[in-house]
Motif scaffolding. Structure first.
Motif, PDB file in Angstrom:
ATOM      1  N   ASN A  20       0.816  -1.326   0.028  1.00 45.44           N
ATOM      2  CA  ASN A  20       0.090  -0.054   0.256  1.00 45.44           C
ATOM      3  C   ASN A  20       0.978   1.133   0.125  1.00 45.44           C
ATOM      4  O   ASN A  20       1.179   1.708   1.116  1.00 45.44           O
ATOM      5  CB  ASN A  20      -0.854   0.066   1.284  1.00 45.44           C
ATOM      6  N   VAL A  52      -5.025  -8.729  -5.971  1.00 45.45           N
ATOM      7  CA  VAL A  52      -5.277  -8.084  -4.614  1.00 45.45           C
ATOM      8  C   VAL A  52      -4.863  -6.662  -4.934  1.00 45.45           C
ATOM      9  O   VAL A  52      -3.909  -6.179  -5.454  1.00 45.45           O
ATOM     10  CB  VAL A  52      -4.645  -8.505  -3.520  1.00 45.45           C
ATOM     11  N   GLN A  53      -5.883  -5.745  -4.371  1.00 46.45           N
ATOM     12  CA  GLN A  53      -5.619  -4.318  -4.236  1.00 46.45           C
ATOM     13  C   GLN A  53      -5.921  -3.728  -3.050  1.00 46.45           C
ATOM     14  O   GLN A  53      -6.880  -4.162  -2.293  1.00 46.45           O
ATOM     15  CB  GLN A  53      -6.584  -3.576  -5.159  1.00 46.45           C
ATOM     16  N   LEU A  54      -4.736  -3.060  -2.410  1.00 46.88           N
ATOM     17  CA  LEU A  54      -4.638  -2.902  -1.013  1.00 46.88           C
ATOM     18  C   LEU A  54      -4.792  -1.431  -0.784  1.00 46.88           C
ATOM     19  O   LEU A  54      -5.148  -0.908   0.338  1.00 46.88           O
ATOM     20  CB  LEU A  54      -3.491  -3.413  -0.325  1.00 46.88           C
ATOM     21  N   GLY A  57      -7.728  -0.155   1.351  1.00 48.19           N
ATOM     22  CA  GLY A  57      -8.202  -0.805   2.526  1.00 48.19           C
ATOM     23  C   GLY A  57      -7.922   0.229   3.745  1.00 48.19           C
ATOM     24  O   GLY A  57      -7.071   1.034   3.616  1.00 48.19           O
ATOM     25  N   LEU A  68     -10.461  -5.874   8.441  1.00 47.90           N
ATOM     26  CA  LEU A  68      -9.669  -4.905   7.349  1.00 47.90           C
ATOM     27  C   LEU A  68     -10.831  -4.782   6.314  1.00 47.90           C
ATOM     28  O   LEU A  68     -11.744  -5.827   5.914  1.00 47.90           O
ATOM     29  CB  LEU A  68      -8.793  -5.968   6.557  1.00 47.90           C
ATOM     30  N   CYS A  71     -10.045  -3.997   1.280  1.00 51.84           N
ATOM     31  CA  CYS A  71      -9.008  -4.775   0.622  1.00 51.84           C
ATOM     32  C   CYS A  71      -9.981  -5.387  -0.698  1.00 51.84           C
ATOM     33  O   CYS A  71     -10.543  -6.564   0.062  1.00 51.84           O
ATOM     34  CB  CYS A  71      -8.227  -5.731   1.529  1.00 51.84           C
ATOM     35  N   PRO A 116      -3.489  -0.777   6.507  1.00 46.19           N
ATOM     36  CA  PRO A 116      -2.812  -1.501   5.890  1.00 46.19           C
ATOM     37  C   PRO A 116      -1.655  -1.337   5.300  1.00 46.19           C
ATOM     38  O   PRO A 116      -1.931  -0.546   4.411  1.00 46.19           O
ATOM     39  CB  PRO A 116      -3.767  -2.576   5.321  1.00 46.19           C
ATOM     40  N   ASN A 118       1.286  -3.857   3.925  1.00 44.03           N
ATOM     41  CA  ASN A 118       1.418  -4.839   2.871  1.00 44.03           C
ATOM     42  C   ASN A 118       0.745  -6.294   3.226  1.00 44.03           C
ATOM     43  O   ASN A 118       0.385  -6.338   4.488  1.00 44.03           O
ATOM     44  CB  ASN A 118       2.847  -5.063   2.564  1.00 44.03           C
ATOM     45  N   LEU A 119       0.723  -7.089   2.408  1.00 43.70           N
ATOM     46  CA  LEU A 119       0.238  -8.425   2.727  1.00 43.70           C
ATOM     47  C   LEU A 119       1.716  -9.345   2.116  1.00 43.70           C
ATOM     48  O   LEU A 119       2.077  -9.041   1.250  1.00 43.70           O
ATOM     49  CB  LEU A 119      -0.789  -8.808   1.535  1.00 43.70           C
ATOM     50  N   CYS A 128      -0.601  -9.677   7.269  1.00 39.75           N
ATOM     51  CA  CYS A 128      -1.103  -8.300   6.939  1.00 39.75           C
ATOM     52  C   CYS A 128      -0.235  -7.309   7.890  1.00 39.75           C
ATOM     53  O   CYS A 128      -0.402  -7.647   9.259  1.00 39.75           O
ATOM     54  CB  CYS A 128      -2.470  -7.967   7.076  1.00 39.75           C
TER      55      CYS A 128
END
Length: 163
Positions: A20, A52-54, A57, A68, A71, A116, A118-119, A128
């Motif tokens: 992110n 995935v798009q953070l 989020g 969360l 996200c 958030p 990062n994942l 997360c």
């Protein structure tokens, strides 16, 4: 002496799923925490593919639990037929109770929020990284841009000098 990277070095390089970048620009990070995530099977498969798009989020605290929201995990076309995937489903985050209590106290202070960052994969599980952050003012964002551009110019000058 071998020039191959070690297995652990290769593993850490590939463990990042999503970042992110907007959060680091919009917020001043004070503390970082690593939380586990409660996911469904199709979500894990989609994360392996990087769907995935953070950036939109954020983390909320409800009844002493972290969630969360925003996200987006896009389902794969080959997702299971008996499950109807919801790409913007609210995901529960897992953290120690004493850490959650501390975060509740900090978030109640004016200007603090949980975002958030990062994942990533850790020991085969999705984690997360969340941060306790304070929103930056507009002039702080301008300073960040100015610093970034200054660093770029210095790097360009050094590169030109080496030629």
């Amino acid at each position: 002496m071998s020039t191959k990277p070690s297995k652990s070095a290769a593993k850490t390089a590939d463990s990042r799923i999503a970042d992110n970048k907007k959060a680091l620009f919009n917020y001043a990070i004070e503390e970082r925490f690593e939380a586990g995530m409660v996911l469904q099977g199709w979500e894990v498969k989609a994360l392996r593919e990087g769907k995935v798009q953070l950036t939109d989020g954020y983390v909320v605290i409800r009844e002493g639990e972290l969630f969360l929201i925003g996200c987006q995990i896009n389902p794969l076309r080959t997702a299971s037929t008996h499950v109807s995937p919801d790409s913007v489903r609210t995901k529960k985050l897992l953290l120690h109770k004493d850490q959650i209590r501390r975060l509740i106290g900090k978030v109640e202070q004016k200007g603090h929020t949980l975002v958030p960052l990062n994942l990533h994969w850790k020991s085969g599980k999705v984690k997360c990284e969340i941060a306790l952050a304070k929103g930056k003012a507009e002039h702080d964002k301008r300073d960040t841009i100015k610093d970034r551009e200054g660093k770029r110019e210095v790097e360009r000058a050094m590169k030109q000098r080496q030629r």
